[in-house]
Write an enzyme that holds these catalytic residues in place. Structure first.
Site, PDB file in Angstrom:
ATOM      1  N   THR A  95      35.095  28.103  48.636  1.00 54.78           N
ATOM      2  CA  THR A  95      34.758  28.631  49.954  1.00 54.78           C
ATOM      3  C   THR A  95      33.751  27.684  50.612  1.00 54.78           C
ATOM      4  O   THR A  95      33.214  26.792  49.958  1.00 54.78           O
ATOM      5  CB  THR A  95      34.175  30.065  49.869  1.00 54.78           C
ATOM      6  OG1 THR A  95      32.984  30.032  49.093  1.00 54.78           O
ATOM      7  CG2 THR A  95      35.177  31.031  49.249  1.00 54.78           C
ATOM      8  N   LYS A 124      28.585  23.416  47.532  1.00 51.18           N
ATOM      9  CA  LYS A 124      27.208  22.981  47.245  1.00 51.18           C
ATOM     10  C   LYS A 124      26.201  24.134  47.347  1.00 51.18           C
ATOM     11  O   LYS A 124      25.183  24.138  46.658  1.00 51.18           O
ATOM     12  CB  LYS A 124      26.802  21.868  48.229  1.00 51.18           C
ATOM     13  CG  LYS A 124      27.645  20.610  48.098  1.00 51.18           C
ATOM     14  CD  LYS A 124      27.242  19.572  49.110  1.00 51.18           C
ATOM     15  CE  LYS A 124      28.245  19.209  50.163  1.00 51.18           C
ATOM     16  NZ  LYS A 124      29.624  19.063  49.887  1.00 51.18           N
ATOM     17  N   GLY A 153      32.568  14.352  45.071  1.00 49.78           N
ATOM     18  CA  GLY A 153      33.976  14.490  44.690  1.00 49.78           C
ATOM     19  C   GLY A 153      34.389  13.484  43.636  1.00 49.78           C
ATOM     20  O   GLY A 153      33.953  13.548  42.485  1.00 49.78           O
ATOM     21  N   GLY A 206      39.964  13.601  58.524  1.00 53.68           N
ATOM     22  CA  GLY A 206      39.786  14.826  57.721  1.00 53.68           C
ATOM     23  C   GLY A 206      38.618  14.805  56.754  1.00 53.68           C
ATOM     24  O   GLY A 206      38.474  15.725  55.963  1.00 53.68           O
ATOM     25  N   GLU A 209      32.762  17.101  57.733  1.00 54.90           N
ATOM     26  CA  GLU A 209      32.617  18.536  57.526  1.00 54.90           C
ATOM     27  C   GLU A 209      33.096  19.276  58.773  1.00 54.90           C
ATOM     28  O   GLU A 209      33.129  18.699  59.868  1.00 54.90           O
ATOM     29  CB  GLU A 209      31.133  18.879  57.300  1.00 54.90           C
ATOM     30  CG  GLU A 209      30.523  18.260  56.076  1.00 54.90           C
ATOM     31  CD  GLU A 209      31.073  18.836  54.786  1.00 54.90           C
ATOM     32  OE1 GLU A 209      31.171  20.056  54.650  1.00 54.90           O
ATOM     33  OE2 GLU A 209      31.433  18.047  53.899  1.00 54.90           O
ATOM     34  N   ASP A 220      24.398  17.009  54.341  1.00 52.92           N
ATOM     35  CA  ASP A 220      25.321  16.860  53.206  1.00 52.92           C
ATOM     36  C   ASP A 220      24.704  15.927  52.148  1.00 52.92           C
ATOM     37  O   ASP A 220      24.731  16.219  50.951  1.00 52.92           O
ATOM     38  CB  ASP A 220      26.671  16.314  53.718  1.00 52.92           C
ATOM     39  CG  ASP A 220      27.688  16.158  52.607  1.00 52.92           C
ATOM     40  OD1 ASP A 220      28.169  17.183  52.095  1.00 52.92           O
ATOM     41  OD2 ASP A 220      27.999  15.011  52.247  1.00 52.92           O
ATOM     42  N   LYS A 224      23.498  17.033  48.286  1.00 53.16           N
ATOM     43  CA  LYS A 224      23.973  16.319  47.085  1.00 53.16           C
ATOM     44  C   LYS A 224      22.796  15.731  46.302  1.00 53.16           C
ATOM     45  O   LYS A 224      22.757  15.791  45.073  1.00 53.16           O
ATOM     46  CB  LYS A 224      24.961  15.222  47.490  1.00 53.16           C
ATOM     47  CG  LYS A 224      26.304  15.787  47.977  1.00 53.16           C
ATOM     48  CD  LYS A 224      27.144  14.714  48.643  1.00 53.16           C
ATOM     49  CE  LYS A 224      28.482  15.246  49.110  1.00 53.16           C
ATOM     50  NZ  LYS A 224      29.172  14.332  50.022  1.00 53.16           N
ATOM     51  N   GLY A 321      37.659  12.373  50.715  1.00 51.83           N
ATOM     52  CA  GLY A 321      38.964  12.800  51.208  1.00 51.83           C
ATOM     53  C   GLY A 321      39.348  14.081  50.509  1.00 51.83           C
ATOM     54  O   GLY A 321      38.833  14.365  49.422  1.00 51.83           O
TER      55      GLY A 321
END
Ligand code: HSE
Length: 339
Positions: A95, A124, A153, A206, A209, A220, A224, A321
């Site tokens: 989500t 996160k 990722g 894509g 965010e 972001d 992280k 990606g």
């Protein structure tokens, strides 16, 4: 392994597609992944015998994502229904990130772990707010929590910092942790375009965010950095402990000026220990060619650890990606299966 997926956005869709593509190869290695639930924000699919993802995908409009029809039956398929049924071995939680509280994902993950269900997440929010609580719940219940997707990722930053640096004391973390800003800065340098034009390109591809301020204002990267700091350096820091500056203030002129000096701007996240103090900062920095991150191009990212006994480790790659993020979810599932 019976899987329930909560969160059917870009990464969730890419994950189902990947399972279809890799299903036979994984089965040949002994890992039979059976998807029982696919859940979007308003409705879901449930089949206790396993959803035939290949068939539904082949029958879909674009072959990219399964349509979850708006029926009364599908509207009853909610996270609460899944958590009550307890008929899966592993929950994939995808989500969207709530950076303020980590909810409702934190509660979904905690409940699943308490019910002895493994969890792999790309979210996160719950990890920055409650990593140690969730880690403890996983240990107490003899299951595992996979968080590799939350920090870049496909870039193996979490595994690099925890598995490869095990037994050492990591005293500094430095990273280019956001593909969108890295892509924007390089685009501005190469073409002289404005930040807005470059952002539009990143959005079209894509990787940005849903709310791009998350990327360009540094949130972001900060999230992280916070996860890596807490998990790798065994800390309990908060977002408010990080000084955050994004790339929105950088002008095309400043970027070209740096280019003329043989330098490049990168959005850097850094946590450094100085005695008892840990400094955490996110900000754009001008790097020269001698810096390991100078050649981290496009949507790629990088992380560098410095430790007392294992020296330095630099990892570069993991271009952002949806497919790469989905593949990092699959990586954590395979690692859980192999342990
Ligand atoms: N928007 C992020 C990036 C991907 O550009 O790297 C998810 O963390």
């Amino acid at each position: 392994m019976r899987i329930g997926l909560i969160g059917y956005g870009g990464v969730g869709k890419a994950f189902i597609k990947l399972i279809v593509e890799k299903g036979s190869a994984l089965k040949a290695q002994g890992l039979d992944l059976e998807v029982i639930y696919i859940m979007g924000s308003k409705r879901g699919l449930y089949n206790p015998q396993g959803i035939n993802c290949a068939q539904l995908l082949a029958a879909s409009k674009d072959g990219e994502s399964i349509t979850i029809a708006d029926t009364e039956e599908n509207r009853k398929i909610t996270p609460a229904f899944l958590l009550q049924n307890k008929d899966i071995d592993l929950l994939v939680e995808l989500t969207s990130t709530n950076k303020e509280t980590g909810e409702p994902a934190r509660s979904y993950i905690l409940k699943a772990l308490e019910n002895k269900i493994h969890v792999v997440t790309g979210n996160k929010g719950p990890i920055v707010h409650s990593y140690w609580e969730l880690d403890q719940a996983a240990k107490e219940n003899g299951v595992q929590l996979g968080i590799g997707c939350t920090c870049g990722g496909a870039l193996p930053s979490v595994n690099g910092g925890t598995i490869e640096m095990a037994g050492s004391q990591v005293y500094s973390i430095e990273g280019v942790l956001n593909g969108t800003t890295n892509y924007i800065l390089k685009e501005m340098e190469d073409t002289g375009c404005t930040y807005r034009d470059a952002l539009e390109k990143a959005q079209t591809s894509g990787i940005a965010e849903a709310d791009p301020s998350f990327d360009v204002e540094g949130w972001d990267t900060a999230l992280k950095l916070l996860i890596l700091t807490n998990v790798v350096m065994k800390q309990n820091k908060k977002l408010s402990d990080i000084k955050i500056e994004g790339i929105t203030g950088l002008t095309p002129e400043e970027i070209q000026l740096a280019h003329g000096e043989g330098k490049r701007y990168k959005l850097i996240g850094r946590a450094t220990r100085e005695g008892e103090t840990l400094h955490m900062v996110v900000r754009p920095e001008k790097l020269g060619e001698g810096h390991a991150f100078y050649h981290v191009d496009g949507k790629n990212k990088a992380v560098r650890y410095e430790s007392d006994t294992l020296g330095e480790l630099t990892l570069i790659g993991g271009a952002s990606g949806t497919t790469a993020a989905a593949a990092s979810i699959l990586r954590d599932i395979v690692l859980i299966y192999n342990r």
